[in-house]
Design a protein around this motif. Structure first.
Motif, short mmCIF file in Angstrom:
data_model
loop_
_atom_site.label_atom_id
_atom_site.label_comp_id
_atom_site.label_asym_id
_atom_site.label_seq_id
_atom_site.Cartn_x
_atom_site.Cartn_y
_atom_site.Cartn_z
N GLU A 53 -2.94 4.58 5.50
CA GLU A 53 -1.62 5.08 5.12
C GLU A 53 -1.13 4.39 3.84
N ALA A 54 -1.26 3.06 3.83
CA ALA A 54 -0.75 2.31 2.68
C ALA A 54 -1.62 2.54 1.44
N MET A 55 -2.93 2.66 1.59
CA MET A 55 -3.79 2.93 0.43
C MET A 55 -3.53 4.33 -0.12
N GLY A 56 -3.26 5.26 0.79
CA GLY A 56 -2.99 6.64 0.38
C GLY A 56 -1.76 6.69 -0.52
N ARG A 57 -0.75 5.90 -0.17
CA ARG A 57 0.47 5.88 -1.00
C ARG A 57 0.12 5.36 -2.40
N GLU A 58 -0.71 4.35 -2.47
CA GLU A 58 -1.06 3.76 -3.77
C GLU A 58 -2.00 4.67 -4.58
N LEU A 59 -2.94 5.33 -3.89
CA LEU A 59 -3.93 6.16 -4.60
C LEU A 59 -3.38 7.55 -4.93
N GLY A 60 -2.26 7.93 -4.31
CA GLY A 60 -1.71 9.26 -4.54
C GLY A 60 -2.57 10.36 -3.94
N GLN A 61 -3.32 10.04 -2.92
CA GLN A 61 -4.17 11.01 -2.23
C GLN A 61 -4.10 10.72 -0.73
N THR A 62 -4.37 11.74 0.05
CA THR A 62 -4.41 11.51 1.50
C THR A 62 -5.64 10.68 1.83
N VAL A 63 -5.46 9.69 2.68
CA VAL A 63 -6.60 8.91 3.18
C VAL A 63 -6.63 9.12 4.70
N VAL A 64 -7.69 9.72 5.20
CA VAL A 64 -7.76 10.00 6.63
C VAL A 64 -8.75 9.04 7.31
N VAL A 65 -8.55 8.85 8.60
CA VAL A 65 -9.48 8.01 9.38
C VAL A 65 -10.31 8.93 10.26
#
Ligand code: ASP
Length: 326
Positions: A53-65
């Motif tokens: 969730e936190a990396m997604g905010r920084e990368l500007g992309q959805t990060v799913v598990v």
């Protein structure tokens, strides 16, 4: 211009076009997947979801598990080792990355060379826990019950090489006895069995046990680190409870497949560092008894050095125990 010269010029232009580097694709340009090699709802999964969730905010992309549990974490690890090395498929694993190379002699992937470390994430204490009506209230009483009932007791783990397996081995070695071990695809499902009383004992990260201990849904006998944990202030350390040899904590790291371009690994590492400073992540980690690593450990170099040292640490222990998964 003579026809031949014009053709030559066109051909050259064509070559030039072909040789020009394709406009560098921004990274990430689609959803990033973090593979967790254990079932949903467990401690590795919990850490991964907060990081994603936190990396997604920084990368500007959805990060799913994506959960790919089984075989002590090797199924999920294999999936990432064999994924396209473009930074969009990552692995979030734990100490198993240091024990797998010694525990498994036959794997369909390279457990060391198949990965690029991105950065360390956290080191999580373990707790020895039991079902609510387990007939003991202290570690000393629990050991007496374990010695007396031995293999009539069920001990849950997440497969060979999992943290719960290693912790169980250390415990059985420390009290010099054996219990019946029941493997799960992760300690998330194992916790459900502990809550329902079908499993007697388990050793698991505080990221999976803190809330159940504090609500009284399960019993806890010790935390397996040198210091007590702030979120479980009344729980003694194993040394305080009389078992100093019973010490283990579980580190987590993020990996990309081997061959991922260095600039992408670097970008992921920067995003991980930002994620580990995220106030929401830090607060939730604290509630679950853990803290993010210092920023300079969330780098490929620090991660690789720590990982290699841990492989070297576990190798003689596993060899001496004659423990192999295959
Ligand atoms: N805590 C588990 C282990 O024993 C894995 C998990 O489900 O996260 O390694």
């Amino acid at each position: 211009m003579p026809r031949l010269a014009r053709r030559a010029l066109l051909a050259l232009a064509g070559l030039g076009l072909a040789a020009a580097p394709a406009a560098a694709q921004p990274f990430p340009n689609r959803t990033v997947t973090i593979v967790v090699p254990f079932a949903a709802g467990g401690p590795t999964d919990t850490v991964a979801r907060l990081v994603a969730e936190a990396m997604g905010r920084e990368l500007g992309q959805t990060v799913v598990v994506e959960n790919a549990g089984g075989a002590g974490g090797t199924i999920g690890a294999q999936r990432v080792a064999q994924a396209r090395p473009d930074g969009h498929t990552l692995l979030l694993h734990h100490i198993g990355m240091a024990t797998t190379p010694s525990l498994y002699r036959r794997l369909a992937y390279d457990p060391i060379g198949g990965f690029e470390p991105v950065g360390l994430i956290t080191e999580v204490p373990m707790t020895l826990v039991a079902k609510k009506d387990f007939p003991a209230n202290t570690l000393a009483e629990a050991i007496a019950v374990i010695r007396q009932r031995r293999d009539a007791l069920n001990y849950a783990n997440a497969g060979i090489g999992a943290a719960s397996h290693l912790c169980g081995l250390l415990l059985m070695k420390a009290v010099d006895t054996a219990m019946t071990t029941v493997p799960f695809r992760g300690t998330g499902p194992a916790m459900q069995e502990l809550l329902s009383g079908r499993i007697d004992l388990m050793c698991d990260q505080t990221t999976n046990t803190t809330e159940q201990i504090n609500s009284g849904a399960i019993k806890a006998f010790a935390v397996t680190t040198r210091e007590r944990v702030a979120s479980l202030p009344n729980l003694p350390t194993s040394a305080e409870a009389g078992l100093p040899a019973f010490e283990v904590s579980v580190w987590h790291g993020l990996y990309a497949p081997k061959g991922t371009p260095a600039e992408i690994t670097r970008r992921l590492s920067q995003a991980l560092q930002v994620a580990l400073r995220d106030p929401r992540l830090v607060a939730r980690f604290a509630e679950l008894g853990t803290t993010p690593v210092a920023q300079d450990r969330a780098t490929p170099e620090a991660h690789r050095a720590f990982w290699m040292a841990d492989i070297a640490k576990w190798q003689p222990i596993i060899q001496a125990a004659g423990q192999y998964a295959d």
